[in-house]
Write an enzyme that holds these catalytic residues in place. Structure first.
Site, PDB file in Angstrom:
ATOM      1  CG  ASP A   1      -6.502   0.121  -0.876  1.00 19.60           C
ATOM      2  OD1 ASP A   1      -6.555   0.820   0.147  1.00 19.60           O
ATOM      3  OD2 ASP A   1      -5.481  -0.018  -1.566  1.00 19.60           O
TER       4      ASP A   1
ATOM      5  CB  THR B   1      -1.659   5.900  -2.069  1.00 20.26           C
ATOM      6  OG1 THR B   1      -1.360   4.521  -1.919  1.00 20.26           O
ATOM      7  CG2 THR B   1      -2.954   6.194  -1.352  1.00 20.26           C
ATOM      8  CB  THR B   2       1.386   3.136  -5.647  1.00 20.46           C
ATOM      9  OG1 THR B   2       1.160   2.426  -4.444  1.00 20.46           O
ATOM     10  CG2 THR B   2       2.761   2.851  -6.169  1.00 20.46           C
TER      11      THR B   2
ATOM     12  CG  ASP C   1      -1.988   0.957   1.193  1.00 23.19           C
ATOM     13  OD1 ASP C   1      -2.543   1.130   0.093  1.00 23.19           O
ATOM     14  OD2 ASP C   1      -2.303   1.568   2.226  1.00 23.19           O
TER      15      ASP C   1
HETATM   16  N1  ATP Z   1      -5.409  -7.220 -13.697  1.00 27.24           N
HETATM   17  C1  ATP Z   1      -4.718  -6.107 -13.913  1.00 27.24           C
HETATM   18  N2  ATP Z   1      -3.983  -5.960 -15.025  1.00 27.24           N
HETATM   19  C2  ATP Z   1      -3.289  -4.836 -15.222  1.00 27.24           C
HETATM   20  N3  ATP Z   1      -3.264  -3.797 -14.388  1.00 27.24           N
HETATM   21  C3  ATP Z   1      -3.982  -3.861 -13.282  1.00 27.24           C
HETATM   22  C4  ATP Z   1      -4.751  -5.022 -12.971  1.00 27.24           C
HETATM   23  N4  ATP Z   1      -5.344  -4.812 -11.780  1.00 27.24           N
HETATM   24  C5  ATP Z   1      -4.967  -3.581 -11.377  1.00 27.24           C
HETATM   25  N5  ATP Z   1      -4.156  -3.002 -12.274  1.00 27.24           N
HETATM   26  C6  ATP Z   1      -3.562  -1.670 -12.238  1.00 27.24           C
HETATM   27  O1  ATP Z   1      -2.657  -1.574 -11.157  1.00 27.24           O
HETATM   28  C7  ATP Z   1      -2.601  -0.232 -10.713  1.00 27.24           C
HETATM   29  C8  ATP Z   1      -2.826  -0.147  -9.233  1.00 27.24           C
HETATM   30  O2  ATP Z   1      -1.772  -0.722  -8.554  1.00 27.24           O
HETATM   31  P1  ATP Z   1      -1.629  -0.606  -6.984  1.00 27.24           P
HETATM   32  O3  ATP Z   1      -2.915  -0.955  -6.345  1.00 27.24           O
HETATM   33  O4  ATP Z   1      -0.426  -1.383  -6.615  1.00 27.24           O
HETATM   34  O5  ATP Z   1      -1.312   0.913  -6.768  1.00 27.24           O
HETATM   35  P2  ATP Z   1      -2.267   2.112  -6.419  1.00 27.24           P
HETATM   36  O6  ATP Z   1      -3.690   1.715  -6.541  1.00 27.24           O
HETATM   37  O7  ATP Z   1      -1.807   3.260  -7.225  1.00 27.24           O
HETATM   38  O8  ATP Z   1      -1.866   2.442  -4.918  1.00 27.24           O
HETATM   39  P3  ATP Z   1      -2.358   1.746  -3.557  1.00 27.24           P
HETATM   40  O9  ATP Z   1      -3.278   0.618  -3.906  1.00 27.24           O
HETATM   41  O10 ATP Z   1      -1.090   1.290  -2.943  1.00 27.24           O
HETATM   42  O11 ATP Z   1      -3.017   2.838  -2.814  1.00 27.24           O
HETATM   43  C9  ATP Z   1      -3.691   0.523 -11.446  1.00 27.24           C
HETATM   44  O12 ATP Z   1      -3.131   1.256 -12.481  1.00 27.24           O
HETATM   45  C10 ATP Z   1      -4.567  -0.592 -11.973  1.00 27.24           C
HETATM   46  O13 ATP Z   1      -5.274  -0.218 -13.123  1.00 27.24           O
HETATM   47 MG    MG Z   2      -4.542   0.053  -5.514  1.00 30.12          MG
END
Ligand code: ATP
Ligand code: MG
Length: 544
Positions: free
Chosen positions: A391, A95-96, A62
């Site tokens: 989340d 957030t990332t 996260d």
């Molecule tokens: N099955 C999938 N295939 C490709 N990309 C995906 C898939 N599932 C999620 N994503 C992408 O991954 C990214 C989110 O990654 P992640 O959850 O690690 O980071 P975040 O949402 O930015 O931050 P956090 O969840 O840590 O607050 C988004 O761009 C999302 O569209």
């Molecule tokens: Mg995320």
């Protein structure tokens, strides 16, 4: 000057950085912190293990948790932590992405600075680009209704898919959807999902798949006496903020007993007082008691004899939840308790979870009471599941509130990037350069997703652009197959607010950092209160 005397306006020993140097250091610190979280993005992203000075360990994916846990010194890096925090409070996910985007905006700005484009021009270009980007995002978004369970579930699964919880994402997505739908309310014609109404309780033990949703309130207390019933149906619930004990006198008191029969009657009197208290409760018709204070052993015994279920030393917050859920009124003085103060639930039950006994209050008068009991093998697992679940709850809530969603996996980011480039051409002037850089920065999303999945980011970007130019807006990086694919079909969907908020907070932070040309820090720290940038900033300065 004339006398060759320098004029001192700052305290001796004050460290000061000005102009390009200051800006470069700030930008580098911000980029460094963005780099640090980048490897966690997406389903193929890795986790971080954070160890504090006491040796306590947090394992997480996260973004905001990582940013909060690492102790950053550099003031610009601290601003990046704020980006993550804002994203977290406003949307709960992304957030990332937000931190990474802020870092990339600064990286792109650097090349313009090197070409002598003034920071204020970059700022204004970035601001225009951000406005336009949100406009485009709105245009490419799709509407969804609160009844579209299938899509809402996909949204929850997308948020969970990038976490270690993804192996149980079906179950957790189901739970999130159910929980949020329970608490959605219509306020002034708008749907509002206040997640404070969802109680999340963590209990180590079992497996993630034992995580369950309870339509009611979970009280982390067992029944006070073993002879009390394990389960009470048609529960009439009294909430007491008063002790079922004999009050100790407030002043030192001496009681002289001269006769053995007196001690007997003394104890009898005490017993009678406790019995009266219990009788008073029973007379209101209550068959369940939650007390914020203590319950005397003797009172427990009498309660048990009357078949009343009681739990003591219940947390204040739980009492308030019970009040809301059952319609009971918390009573401060036992004398005042009447049948009107009682709340109602269909079932109150003691449940053994692992080693602990909890009280489940279910089928309450207010059907909006929902709790989630998170289970998992170890403390670290339970903690990370809870974060991931939060989340998922947030994205479902935001999708319902806004009713608009966009494809994820870099699909929306690519579309934005291409459209912004078209827009830049219409703007002209030096701002055009900044808007183009903003467009380039957005590609950090598909690029990082590809990199983290071990794919060639250049190939991916070229292919993505090709599809998007053909009008295939939903194409993103399929990290599993390693190809570019339709994310709407794939079910990788996000609420629009994840994107708009990430754009807003990343742009604001980048602009703020870009506008700083003077960093003044007193070495002593002493009276100022604010800590000066120490070693780390000095290191980055010397690397200039
Ligand atoms: N099955 C999938 N295939 C490709 N990309 C995906 C898939 N599932 C999620 N994503 C992408 O991954 C990214 C989110 O990654 P992640 O959850 O690690 O980071 P975040 O949402 O930015 O931050 P956090 O969840 O840590 O607050 C988004 O761009 C999302 O569209
Ligand atoms: Mg995320």
């Amino acid at each position: 000057m004339m006398a060759g005397q320098p004029i001192l306006i700052l305290k001796e020993g004050t460290k000061r950085e000005t102009g390009r140097n200051a800006m470069r250091n700030n930008i580098e610190a911000a980029i460094a912190i963005a780099e640090a979280v980048r490897s966690t993005l997406g389903p193929r992203g890795m986790d971080k293990m954070l160890v504090d000075s006491l040796g306590d360990v947090v394992i997480t994916n996260d973004g905001v948790t990582i940013m909060k846990e690492i102790e950053v010194e550099h003031p610009a890096a601290k601003m990046m932590v704020e980006v993550a925090k804002t994203q977290d409070t406003e949307v709960g996910d992304g957030t990332t992405t937000a931190v990474m985007l802020a870092g990339e905006l600064l990286k792109q700005a650097q090349t313009l600075l090197d070409q002598n484009v003034h920071p204020t021009v970059i700022s204004s270009g970035y601001r225009m680009a951000a406005e336009k980007a949100k406009e485009i995002l709105d245009k490419i978004s799709r509407k969804i209704s609160i009844n579209d369970d299938e899509t809402l579930k996909k949204i929850a699964k997308t948020a969970l898919g990038s976490k270690s919880a993804s192996m149980s994402k079906d179950l957790l997505a189901d739970i999130s959807l159910k929980a949020v739908k329970k608490i959605v309310e219509e306020v002034d014609g708008k749907l509002v999902a206040d997640l404070n109404n969802i109680q999340v309780i963590k209990k180590q033990g079992g497996s993630i798949d034992d995580t369950q949703i309870i339509e009611g309130v979970i009280v982390d207390k067992e029944k006070a006496h073993p002879d009390m019933p394990d389960i009470v149906k048609n529960a009439k619930i009294a909430l007491l903020n008063a002790a079922l004990e004999i009050k100790k006198p407030e002043i030192d008191t001496n009681i002289q007993i001269r006769d053995p029969t007196m001690i007997h009657s003394f104890l009898e009197e005490e017993e009678k007082m406790l019995k009266d208290m219990v009788d008073k409760i029973a007379s209101t018709g209550a068959n369940v008691v939650f007390s914020q204070k203590g319950i005397d052993d003797m009172a427990q015994h009498f309660l048990a004899k009357k078949g009343i279920y009681a739990a003591r030393r219940v947390k204040k917050s739980d009492m308030e939840k019970l009040e809301k859920a059952t319609g009971a009124k918390i009573v401060m003085n036992l004398e005042d308790l009447s049948s009107n103060d009682l709340g109602y639930a269909d079932k109150v039950e003691e449940v053994k979870i692992g080693e602990d006994h909890l009280t489940f209050v279910t089928e309450c008068r207010n059907p909006k009471a929902v709790s989630i009991l998170v289970r998992g093998g170890t403390e670290h697992v339970v903690d990370e599941i809870e974060r991931s679940l939060q989340d998922a709850l947030h994205v479902v809530a935001k999708a319902i509130e806004d009713g608009k969603v966009v494809p994820g996996a870099g699909a929306a980011a690519t579309e934005l990037s291409l459209s912004l480039k078209d827009y830049a051409a219409t703007v002209g002037g030096r701002e055009q350069l900044a808007i183009e850089k903003f467009a380039d920065a957005l590609e950090i999303v598909p690029r990082t997703l590809a990199e983290n999945a071990g794919l060639d980011p250049i190939d991916m970007l070229i292919e993505l652009r090709k599809y998007h130019k053909e009008g295939k807006r939903d194409y993103g990086v399929d990290v599993i197959s390693g190809k570019v694919y339709d994310m709407w079909k794939e079910g990788v969907i996000e609420p629009i607010r994840v994107g708009t908020q990430a754009i807003d907070s990343a742009t604001e932070a980048a602009i703020m950092i870009l506008r700083i040309d003077d960093v003044i820090a007193s070495k002593g720290g002493g009276a100022g209160g604010a800590k000066p940038p120490e070693k780390k900033s000095e290191e980055s300065e010397s690397s200039d």
